[in-house]
Design an enzyme around this catalytic site. Structure first.
Site, PDB file in Angstrom:
ATOM      1  N   LYS A  83       7.409 -11.118   4.760  1.00  0.00           N
ATOM      2  CA  LYS A  83       8.559 -10.279   4.447  1.00  0.00           C
ATOM      3  C   LYS A  83       9.318 -10.266   5.987  1.00  0.00           C
ATOM      4  CE  LYS A  83       7.185  -6.819   1.263  1.00  0.00           C
ATOM      5  NZ  LYS A  83       6.861  -5.613   0.790  1.00  0.00           N
TER       6      LYS A  83
ATOM      7  N   ARG B  48      -3.580 -10.211  -6.041  1.00  0.00           N
ATOM      8  CA  ARG B  48      -3.664 -10.029  -4.404  1.00  0.00           C
ATOM      9  C   ARG B  48      -4.424  -8.563  -4.067  1.00  0.00           C
ATOM     10  NH1 ARG B  48      -0.405 -10.212   0.142  1.00  0.00           N
ATOM     11  NH2 ARG B  48       0.483  -8.205   0.990  1.00  0.00           N
TER      12      ARG B  48
ATOM     13  N   TYR C  76      -7.370   0.178   0.436  1.00  0.00           N
ATOM     14  CA  TYR C  76      -8.524  -0.653  -0.346  1.00  0.00           C
ATOM     15  C   TYR C  76      -9.882  -0.051   0.172  1.00  0.00           C
ATOM     16  CZ  TYR C  76      -5.042  -4.066  -1.627  1.00  0.00           C
ATOM     17  OH  TYR C  76      -3.677  -4.347  -2.060  1.00  0.00           O
TER      18      TYR C  76
ATOM     19  N   HIS D  23       0.360  -7.074   6.186  1.00  0.00           N
ATOM     20  CA  HIS D  23       0.815  -5.863   6.421  1.00  0.00           C
ATOM     21  C   HIS D  23       1.240  -5.238   7.678  1.00  0.00           C
ATOM     22  CE1 HIS D  23      -1.752  -4.486   2.515  1.00  0.00           C
ATOM     23  NE2 HIS D  23      -0.440  -4.989   2.184  1.00  0.00           N
TER      24      HIS D  23
ATOM     25  N   HIS E 167       0.541  -9.726  -8.434  1.00  0.00           N
ATOM     26  CA  HIS E 167      -0.014  -8.932  -7.580  1.00  0.00           C
ATOM     27  C   HIS E 167      -1.398  -8.253  -7.808  1.00  0.00           C
ATOM     28  CE1 HIS E 167       2.271  -7.282  -3.890  1.00  0.00           C
ATOM     29  NE2 HIS E 167       1.506  -6.031  -4.000  1.00  0.00           N
TER      30      HIS E 167
ATOM     31  N   ARG F  98       1.559 -13.054  -1.727  1.00  0.00           N
ATOM     32  CA  ARG F  98       2.550 -12.569  -2.474  1.00  0.00           C
ATOM     33  C   ARG F  98       3.074 -13.656  -3.504  1.00  0.00           C
ATOM     34  NH1 ARG F  98       3.827 -10.316   2.674  1.00  0.00           N
ATOM     35  NH2 ARG F  98       3.429  -8.086   2.758  1.00  0.00           N
TER      36      ARG F  98
END
Length: 309
Positions: free
Chosen positions: A170, A244, A276, A267, A241, A146
Site C-alpha cells: 500500500k 494471508r 494473530y 503492516h 486473504h 496481498r
C-alpha cells in the site's frame, strides 16, 4: 440550541461540501443529542462537559446502537463542538479527549495446515497452467502477500538465488519477503517451462501470466483459487486473504517474532498484526478445554475395550 445547530449545518453545507445525506445524518444525530441533554436538564451547549457527552454515548449503547454507529454519532458531535470553538461560540470542546468507540475486532478466518496442504496439492503440474497455478499458490502461502501484490509481481521482483521477493504494498511501499525452498523450486519450474509456453513470442513484465500473455487480475486469481479449493474438498469460504491469514497464524503459532511477521505482512502498525496473537490464544483455549481434565468442558474419551483372543 437549535440556533447553534442551524449555524453548524449552514457551515458544513457551504464550507465542507458534504453530501445531502451526510448533512441530514449530522442533523439527526445532533438533534438526538439535544433531546438527551434536555431530558437531563441541560439547555446551554456552551456548558456541556465531557461527562455529559460520555453519558449520552452510554445511553446510545443502552438503546442498542452498535459501536460503529456510536463512532459515527461521535464524529458528528466532534464536528459540531469544534465548530462552536472555532467560531468563538464556546470556550472548550467537550469531545476533545474522548476515545472513539471501537467495535470488537473479528478474529480472522484461516485454513488449517491440513487444508493448506490439500489446496497446494490440487493443481495438476503436468500442464502449463497447472504448473503456474502451483507456483502462485506456493508463493502466496510462503509470503502472505496481498492478492494485489501477488498479481503485481514483476519478473524482476523475484530473486530466486537469494530466496526472496520484493512486494509493492500500500502506498507503493516496497518490502523484502523471504521465499521458502518449495516456493523457489516451483517458481523456477514455472519460469523454465510454463511461462515460455504461455507467452509464446509475446513479451511481458508480469511474473505470472495468462495464456493471452497478460498479467493476472485479482478477480481472475480469486476464481482460480476457488476452483482449487473445491477440488481439494475445502467447503468453507475461501479467498486470497484467507491464505494471508493462514500464513500469519501458522507463523505466530510456531513462535515467530511478531515484529518480523509485521514486516513480512507489510503492516504499518504492530497493533494490526497483534490480532494473530488473539487467534493463537483462542486456539490454545480450545485445545486446553478439549484435553485438560480440569477444564470445565472436558469430556473423557471412552477407552477402547480389549478384546480377548
Amino acid at each position: 440550541m437549535e440556533g447553534y445547530l442551524d449555524a453548524f449545518i449552514a457551515f458544513v453545507r457551504a464550507e465542507r461540501g458534504l453530501s445531502g445525506k451526510t448533512v441530514e445524518a449530522y442533523a439527526a444525530d445532533i438533534n438526538t443529542y439535544f433531546e438527551d441533554l434536555r431530558a437531563r436538564g441541560i439547555s446551554d451547549v456552551t456548558r456541556i462537559t465531557q461527562e455529559d457527552v460520555s453519558a449520552h454515548l452510554s445511553s446510545l449503547g443502552r438503546r442498542g446502537l452498535g459501536k460503529r454507529s456510536q463512532a459515527r454519532h461521535l464524529a458528528a458531535l466532534r464536528g459540531f463542538h469544534r465548530f462552536l470553538v472555532a467560531e468563538r461560540m464556546a470556550d472548550k470542546d467537550p469531545t476533545e479527549d474522548l476515545d472513539t468507540p471501537r467495535s470488537a475486532r473479528k478474529l480472522p478466518s484461516f485454513l488449517t495446515l491440513e487444508e493448506v496442504e490439500q489446496l497446494l496439492a490440487a493443481p495438476d503440474e503436468r500442464g502449463s497452467t497447472g504448473l503456474r497455478d502451483k507456483a502462485m499458490l506456493e508463493v502466496l502461502y510462503a509470503t502472505g502477500l496481498r492478492v494485489s501484490e501477488l498479481c503485481g509481481l514483476g519478473i524482476n521482483d523475484v530473486q530466486l538465488t537469494a530466496g526472496y521477493l520484493v512486494a509493492k504494498g500500500k502506498g507503493s511501499k516496497e518490502r523484502l519477503v523471504p521465499l521458502g525452498r518449495v516456493a523457489v523450486e516451483k517458481v523456477q519450474a514455472y519460469l523454465a517451462v510454463s511461462r515460455p509456453a504461455l507467452l509464446g513470442k509475446r513479451q511481458s513484465k508480469a511474473l505470472f501470466v495468462t495464456p493471452r500473455g497478460a498479467g493476472f487480475s485479482r478477480m481472475g486469481f480469486w476464481k482460480l483459487l476457488k476452483r482449487y479449493a473445491l477440488k481439494a474438498g475445502i467447503r468453507k469460504p475461501i479467498s486470497p486473504h484467507k491464505l494471508r491469514h493462514s500464513f500469519a497464524t501458522h507463523l505466530v503459532e510456531r513462535g515467530a517474532d511478531l515484529r518480523a511477521v509485521q514486516q513480512m505482512l507489510g503492516h504499518a502498525d504492530l497493533s494490526t498484526t497483534q490480532i494473530y496473537t488473539h487467534v493463537n490464544s483462542a486456539r490454545l483455549r480450545a485445545v486446553y478445554d478439549e484435553f485438560h481434565p480440569r477444564s470445565d468442558v472436558f469430556v473423557p474419551k471412552p477407552k477402547k475395550r480389549k478384546t480377548g483372543t
